[in-house]
Design a protein around this motif. Structure first.
Motif, PDB file in Angstrom:
ATOM      1  N   LEU A 119       0.862  -1.180   0.000  1.00  0.00           N
ATOM      2  CA  LEU A 119       0.000   0.000   0.000  1.00  0.00           C
ATOM      3  C   LEU A 119       0.894   1.225   0.000  1.00  0.00           C
ATOM      4  N   ARG A 120       0.630   2.147  -0.908  1.00  0.00           N
ATOM      5  CA  ARG A 120       1.383   3.405  -0.974  1.00  0.00           C
ATOM      6  C   ARG A 120       0.416   4.532  -0.666  1.00  0.00           C
ATOM      7  N   ILE A 121       0.736   5.355   0.325  1.00  0.00           N
ATOM      8  CA  ILE A 121      -0.135   6.466   0.676  1.00  0.00           C
ATOM      9  C   ILE A 121       0.681   7.748   0.777  1.00  0.00           C
ATOM     10  N   LEU A 122       0.001   8.877   0.658  1.00  0.00           N
ATOM     11  CA  LEU A 122       0.623  10.178   0.869  1.00  0.00           C
ATOM     12  C   LEU A 122       0.159  10.722   2.208  1.00  0.00           C
ATOM     13  N   VAL A 123       1.092  11.215   3.013  1.00  0.00           N
ATOM     14  CA  VAL A 123       0.710  11.805   4.300  1.00  0.00           C
ATOM     15  C   VAL A 123       1.239  13.238   4.360  1.00  0.00           C
ATOM     16  N   PRO A 124       0.497  14.161   4.978  1.00  0.00           N
ATOM     17  CA  PRO A 124       0.995  15.532   5.123  1.00  0.00           C
ATOM     18  C   PRO A 124       2.322  15.540   5.862  1.00  0.00           C
ATOM     19  N   ILE A 157      -8.886  14.444   7.936  1.00  0.00           N
ATOM     20  CA  ILE A 157      -7.684  14.170   7.133  1.00  0.00           C
ATOM     21  C   ILE A 157      -8.049  13.115   6.084  1.00  0.00           C
ATOM     22  N   PRO A 158      -7.963  13.434   4.801  1.00  0.00           N
ATOM     23  CA  PRO A 158      -8.295  12.438   3.784  1.00  0.00           C
ATOM     24  C   PRO A 158      -7.234  11.356   3.686  1.00  0.00           C
ATOM     25  N   LEU A 159      -7.625  10.197   3.206  1.00  0.00           N
ATOM     26  CA  LEU A 159      -6.684   9.125   2.899  1.00  0.00           C
ATOM     27  C   LEU A 159      -6.317   9.255   1.428  1.00  0.00           C
ATOM     28  N   LYS A 160      -5.016   9.329   1.136  1.00  0.00           N
ATOM     29  CA  LYS A 160      -4.559   9.436  -0.249  1.00  0.00           C
ATOM     30  C   LYS A 160      -3.731   8.205  -0.600  1.00  0.00           C
ATOM     31  N   ILE A 161      -4.299   7.391  -1.483  1.00  0.00           N
ATOM     32  CA  ILE A 161      -3.648   6.148  -1.914  1.00  0.00           C
ATOM     33  C   ILE A 161      -3.010   6.374  -3.279  1.00  0.00           C
ATOM     34  N   LEU A 162      -1.757   5.935  -3.432  1.00  0.00           N
ATOM     35  CA  LEU A 162      -1.072   6.006  -4.722  1.00  0.00           C
ATOM     36  C   LEU A 162      -1.202   4.671  -5.437  1.00  0.00           C
ATOM     37  N   ALA A 163      -1.561   4.714  -6.726  1.00  0.00           N
ATOM     38  CA  ALA A 163      -1.706   3.469  -7.494  1.00  0.00           C
ATOM     39  C   ALA A 163      -1.189   3.687  -8.900  1.00  0.00           C
ATOM     40  N   HIS A 164      -0.518   2.667  -9.431  1.00  0.00           N
ATOM     41  CA  HIS A 164      -0.005   2.752 -10.793  1.00  0.00           C
ATOM     42  C   HIS A 164      -1.160   2.960 -11.768  1.00  0.00           C
ATOM     43  N   ASN A 165      -0.920   3.847 -12.733  1.00  0.00           N
ATOM     44  CA  ASN A 165      -1.966   4.194 -13.693  1.00  0.00           C
ATOM     45  C   ASN A 165      -2.541   2.983 -14.413  1.00  0.00           C
ATOM     46  N   THR A 174      -7.981   9.882  -3.722  1.00  0.00           N
ATOM     47  CA  THR A 174      -8.277  10.614  -2.490  1.00  0.00           C
ATOM     48  C   THR A 174      -9.619  10.164  -1.923  1.00  0.00           C
ATOM     49  N   VAL A 175      -9.585   9.706  -0.672  1.00  0.00           N
ATOM     50  CA  VAL A 175     -10.786   9.208   0.008  1.00  0.00           C
ATOM     51  C   VAL A 175     -11.110  10.156   1.162  1.00  0.00           C
ATOM     52  N   LYS A 176     -12.317  10.713   1.164  1.00  0.00           N
ATOM     53  CA  LYS A 176     -12.727  11.632   2.224  1.00  0.00           C
ATOM     54  C   LYS A 176     -13.855  11.020   3.048  1.00  0.00           C
ATOM     55  N   GLY A 177     -13.703  11.127   4.355  1.00  0.00           N
ATOM     56  CA  GLY A 177     -14.693  10.573   5.275  1.00  0.00           C
ATOM     57  C   GLY A 177     -14.081  10.445   6.654  1.00  0.00           C
ATOM     58  N   THR A 178     -14.780   9.780   7.558  1.00  0.00           N
ATOM     59  CA  THR A 178     -14.233   9.547   8.890  1.00  0.00           C
ATOM     60  C   THR A 178     -13.083   8.549   8.803  1.00  0.00           C
ATOM     61  N   VAL A 179     -12.302   8.450   9.872  1.00  0.00           N
ATOM     62  CA  VAL A 179     -11.201   7.481   9.901  1.00  0.00           C
ATOM     63  C   VAL A 179     -11.729   6.076   9.635  1.00  0.00           C
ATOM     64  N   GLU A 180     -12.829   5.738  10.282  1.00  0.00           N
ATOM     65  CA  GLU A 180     -13.416   4.403  10.114  1.00  0.00           C
ATOM     66  C   GLU A 180     -13.854   4.169   8.672  1.00  0.00           C
ATOM     67  N   ALA A 181     -14.487   5.197   8.076  1.00  0.00           N
ATOM     68  CA  ALA A 181     -14.964   5.070   6.701  1.00  0.00           C
ATOM     69  C   ALA A 181     -13.799   4.954   5.729  1.00  0.00           C
ATOM     70  N   CYS A 182     -12.762   5.775   5.922  1.00  0.00           N
ATOM     71  CA  CYS A 182     -11.588   5.729   5.037  1.00  0.00           C
ATOM     72  C   CYS A 182     -10.874   4.378   5.140  1.00  0.00           C
ATOM     73  N   ALA A 183     -10.774   3.854   6.361  1.00  0.00           N
ATOM     74  CA  ALA A 183     -10.130   2.558   6.557  1.00  0.00           C
ATOM     75  C   ALA A 183     -10.904   1.449   5.845  1.00  0.00           C
ATOM     76  N   SER A 184     -12.222   1.514   5.897  1.00  0.00           N
ATOM     77  CA  SER A 184     -13.054   0.519   5.202  1.00  0.00           C
ATOM     78  C   SER A 184     -12.896   0.640   3.689  1.00  0.00           C
ATOM     79  N   ALA A 185     -12.824   1.888   3.201  1.00  0.00           N
ATOM     80  CA  ALA A 185     -12.655   2.102   1.760  1.00  0.00           C
ATOM     81  C   ALA A 185     -11.295   1.589   1.296  1.00  0.00           C
ATOM     82  N   GLU A 186     -10.264   1.764   2.142  1.00  0.00           N
ATOM     83  CA  GLU A 186      -8.927   1.277   1.782  1.00  0.00           C
ATOM     84  C   GLU A 186      -8.947  -0.223   1.519  1.00  0.00           C
ATOM     85  N   ILE A 187      -9.654  -0.960   2.336  1.00  0.00           N
ATOM     86  CA  ILE A 187      -9.728  -2.424   2.171  1.00  0.00           C
ATOM     87  C   ILE A 187     -10.291  -2.763   0.802  1.00  0.00           C
TER      88      ILE A 187
END
Length: 537
Positions: free
Chosen positions: A196-201, A275-283, A326-339
């Motif tokens: 998993l590749r993510i961007l963090v502030p 804080i949004p979750l930002k996932i990096l993925a190959h095009n 970019t995934v916006k939502g609560t921590v719980e929602a973003c974590a579920s979306a990441e899965i």
């Protein structure tokens, strides 16, 4: 593996101390021994990035005791097998272009981008055979793209320098060596490492690491993961990439913990509400995540209560093959979306690897980059500093889509106007978009038909005597070039030349035809028309 460098063209007066001082003055300090011979020397760098920096800084640029020194990888002839390194690649060069260029020289088994701090890009390329690697060295050294000239070296091939394991993996099965699994293991028992590749502030990096690294150690211990925070990457940027290696479950848990740390820090400092979750993925994988008409993303959004957006294709380049989800939502929602997001990306990646492994020996000229990803190596390595986070670049060109010629016609024409380089970039994005949206299956290269207009007076020169020029053009570029002999010129006294082929073949053919047109124009300006026609016979 140590990176041994060869220093050549040295004066007999040069001493080891001279070399140490010279390297040190240019902030390339030598930690190990300098092995000095008559007229040449060897030094070691434990890090490939330092080795590249030394080659780029010194070779052909520095004079020592009256002689310009040469610096390159030290690779004996017996180790000059299948691996080469290409440097000085334009940072904005499209993957599609590099893919086609490499494929011209043979079957590419693996391409890995090297994480360097140079302005230009660097890739390591492994060909299927020694002969193909040698061909690539001969054909591509000095190859010009705009104002950039490729620099190419052999690099040591670990397969040759170390004994072969009892059971070698089949060609095309790259995951065992590249992902750190035991060679010869069962492919069914082996799980492909897809991090998993993510961007963090940037302002949250310190909190994620914790005092004396205790926080990050706790995350890795609890989730059985490896977490790499690329702090040196993209100096001064507002965000830093983080790579998490673990099982899918471990990856998701580590991601959740990092999200919780960032949210806690934001709450305490009142920097942001969410804080949004930002996932990096190959095009090459993103199209299948999105799904037809965006159905996959809409489903994930609906099920997790999040809002998901994906960065523009315009941000992609040789330095940045990844898009930001970019995934916006609560921590719980973003974590579920990441899965769910990683489930889709992992499935697409594994399907591509399976296709590569099954077809590597069956399809002549197949390389992994034709599948939309450059092997396991590229998709998991952090890209070097690039334009990540910058606003999308303005459009390069005006273009229009012509109406369908009839109800039963399955193709439409895209009309591009602008300077040659702008057209080049626009066509590259069209090819890339069609690949991304799965209009071509993984076994196919994207092939399109391009029409360019040339003065009717030049058509004969493009064809050549007895069709010689157009035949040579087709052999050189691997594109099909069609110049109709009986075509009626339009109101501008121009005729259409049709070019059919993959991106690089098409672009090379277009450039060659433009060169012919330019030569004819220069000849017409230099000589009166009658004299020009006589001299061109």
């Amino acid at each position: 593996m140590m990176n041994k460098l060869y220093i050549g063209n040295l004066s007999p007066a040069v001493t080891a101390d001279d070399l140490r001082q010279l390297f040190g003055d240019r902030k390339l300090p030598l930690a190990g021994q300098v092995l000095l011979k008559s007229g040449y020397a060897f030094v070691d760098y434990p890090d490939q990035n330092w080795a590249i920096r030394a080659i780029e800084t010194l070779s052909g640029k520095v004079e020592l005791h009256g002689k310009i020194m040469e610096v390159d990888y030290s690779v004996s002839k017996k180790l000059r097998s299948r691996k080469i390194q290409i440097r000085n690649i334009p940072p904005h060069l499209q993957w599609e272009v590099l893919d086609g260029l490499l494929a011209q020289c043979g079957t590419v088994e693996n391409v890995e981008q090297v994480n360097t701090d140079t302005e230009t890009a660097v890739v390591n390329v492994t060909y299927a055979t020694r002969e193909e690697a040698k061909t690539a060295i001969e054909k591509l050294s000095g190859h010009q793209f705009e104002n950039y000239s490729f620099k190419i070296s052999y690099i040591p091939d670990e397969e040759v320098s170390s004994p072969s394991p009892p059971q070698r993996a089949q060609r095309g099965d790259h995951s065992s060596r590249e992902q750190g699994h035991a060679p010869g293991g069962s492919s069914q028992a082996r799980q492909i490492d897809f991090p998993l590749r993510i961007l963090v502030p940037t302002q949250f990096v310190g909190a994620i690491i914790g005092k004396e690294g205790l926080t990050i150690k706790n995350i890795t211990k609890q989730t059985q993961s490896r977490v790499d925070i690329h702090r040196k990457e993209n100096s001064g940027a507002a965000e830093k990439p983080v790579t998490i290696h673990a099982t899918p479950e471990g990856t998701s848990e580590a991601c959740r913990m990092i999200l919780e740390i960032m949210q806690k820090e934001a709450d305490e400092t009142k920097l942001a509400e969410e804080i949004p979750l930002k996932i990096l993925a190959h095009n090459g994988l993103v199209g299948r995540l999105i799904g037809k008409e965006g159905r996959n993303l809409k489903k994930i959004e609906h099920e997790t209560g999040t809002k998901i957006t994906i960065s523009s294709l315009q941000d992609l380049s040789i330095y940045n093959p990844e898009r930001t989800i970019t995934v916006k939502g609560t921590v719980e929602a973003c974590a579920s979306a990441e899965i769910e997001i990683m489930k889709k990306l992992r499935e697409a990646f594994e399907n591509d690897m399976l296709a590569a492994n099954q077809q590597a020996n069956l399809i002549p000229g197949l390389n992994l980059s034709a599948l939309g990803i450059f092997s396991t190596g590229l998709s998991v390595l952090p890209p070097p500093a690039g334009p990540r986070g910058a606003p999308p670049a303005p459009p390069y060109h005006p273009f229009a889509i012509a109406p369908a010629e009839g109800p039963d016609v399955s193709e439409r024409m895209v009309i591009i106007t602008g300077p040659p380089e702008a057209q080049f970039k626009a066509q590259g994005r069209i090819f890339g978009k069609l690949k991304e949206e799965n209009f071509f299956n993984p076994k196919e290269e994207v092939k399109l038909e391009a029409h360019i207009r040339v003065p009717s007076s030049t058509a004969g020169r493009v064809i050549g005597k007895g069709g010689k020029t157009v035949n040579e053009l087709q052999n050189l570029t691997s594109a099909e070039v069609i110049v109709p002999r009986d075509q009626t010129p339009d109101e501008n006294e121009e005729v259409i030349v049709r070019i059919i082929g993959h991106f690089f073949a098409s672009q090379t053919a277009q450039r060659k035809i433009r060169e012919i047109v330019q030569q004819v124009k220069q000849q017409e300006q230099k000589y009166p028309q009658g004299v020009a026609s006589q001299r061109s016979k």
